[in-house]
Design a protein around this motif. Structure first.
Motif, PDB file in Angstrom:
ATOM      1  N   SER A  43      -3.414  -9.244  -3.189  1.00 23.48           N
ATOM      2  CA  SER A  43      -3.000  -7.839  -3.211  1.00 23.48           C
ATOM      3  C   SER A  43      -4.010  -6.980  -3.964  1.00 23.48           C
ATOM      4  O   SER A  43      -4.260  -5.827  -3.586  1.00 23.48           O
ATOM      5  N   ILE A 185       6.262  -7.770  -6.129  1.00 26.12           N
ATOM      6  CA  ILE A 185       6.508  -6.443  -5.554  1.00 26.12           C
ATOM      7  C   ILE A 185       6.071  -5.366  -6.551  1.00 26.12           C
ATOM      8  O   ILE A 185       5.430  -4.373  -6.181  1.00 26.12           O
ATOM      9  N   LEU A 189       3.158  -2.327  -6.117  1.00 24.33           N
ATOM     10  CA  LEU A 189       3.472  -0.915  -6.353  1.00 24.33           C
ATOM     11  C   LEU A 189       2.580  -0.326  -7.457  1.00 24.33           C
ATOM     12  O   LEU A 189       2.072   0.794  -7.326  1.00 24.33           O
TER      13      LEU A 189
END
Length: 223
Positions: A43, A185, A189
């Motif tokens: 990510s 998650i 973000l």
């Protein structure tokens, strides 16, 4: 023991009945946790590759260059945490609550102390490590910033891995996996917020990763 009783609803009972159907379920949860940990780095790469503008190439190269160093340190302590897992699981099987308590406390303390030592020594050795990996000069400043910020989070990162080993020692693989899903998650973000909104580069994704790991470590410590 208190630890044994507290997680009855989540744990896989490895002490009674056939292990044939339980082992795949246990292994799948552990494997999923390992995959999710790798996705933290993925990510980071995805966000810096899409939202850092003119610094995109150097930022992606910097995050990628740190993967071997970070992987080496984390896997070393995951292996050490496995030792705590074995001792605690043996004590749980014997219903030896005192040994469980002392081993859990020792494991948590060792992870924090080990993380602090890695963080401090890593700050001193970061330049030499990246130099040994022949990181290009134009990428080195980005790689150095990413690594130094990441190393500051090592106490929390190692604490999570030792806590996950403690939970697995009583057959509970769900809680570490759930904590990692939520922190994953949160990591995505915060990556987007720091990089896309605040226009940070590698320091943004490194900070997000550290904060996400702090979150998962605190969740498990509270449990």
């Amino acid at each position: 023991t208190q630890l044994f009783q507290k997680h009855q609803e989540n744990k896989i009972d490895m002490l009674n009945g056939s292990i044939r159907n339980k082992l795949p379920l246990f292994a799948l949860s552990v494997a999923a946790t390992a995959v999710l940990e790798q996705l933290f780095n993925a990510s980071d790469l995805a966000v810096v590759g899409n939202f850092t503008g003119e610094f995109r190439t150097a930022a992606v190269a910097a995050v990628g260059a740190n993967s071997p160093v970070i992987g080496l340190v984390i896997n070393l302590f995951v292996g050490i945490a496995l030792g705590a897992n074995v001792v605690i699981a043996n004590a749980v099987g014997q219903r030896d609550g005192d040994t469980v308590r002392r081993t859990v406390h020792t494991a948590v303390l060792m992870s924090v102390i080990g993380g602090i030592l890695v963080a401090l020594l890593g700050q001193l050795a970061a330049g030499a490590l990246l130099g040994a990996l022949s990181v290009p000069d134009d990428v080195l400043p980005f790689a150095l910033r990413y690594l130094r910020i990441y190393l500051l989070g090592m106490p929390a990162i190692l604490l999570y891995n030792f806590e996950a080993a403690i939970f697995r020692s009583v057959g509970d693989t769900k809680v570490p996996l759930q904590a990692l899903i939520v922190s994953g998650i949160l990591n995505v973000l915060m990556n987007l917020f720091f990089v896309a909104v605040l226009h940070m580069t590698v320091e943004g994704v490194a900070t997000a990763t550290v904060l996400a790991n702090v979150f998962s470590a605190v969740i498990l410590l509270r449990r």
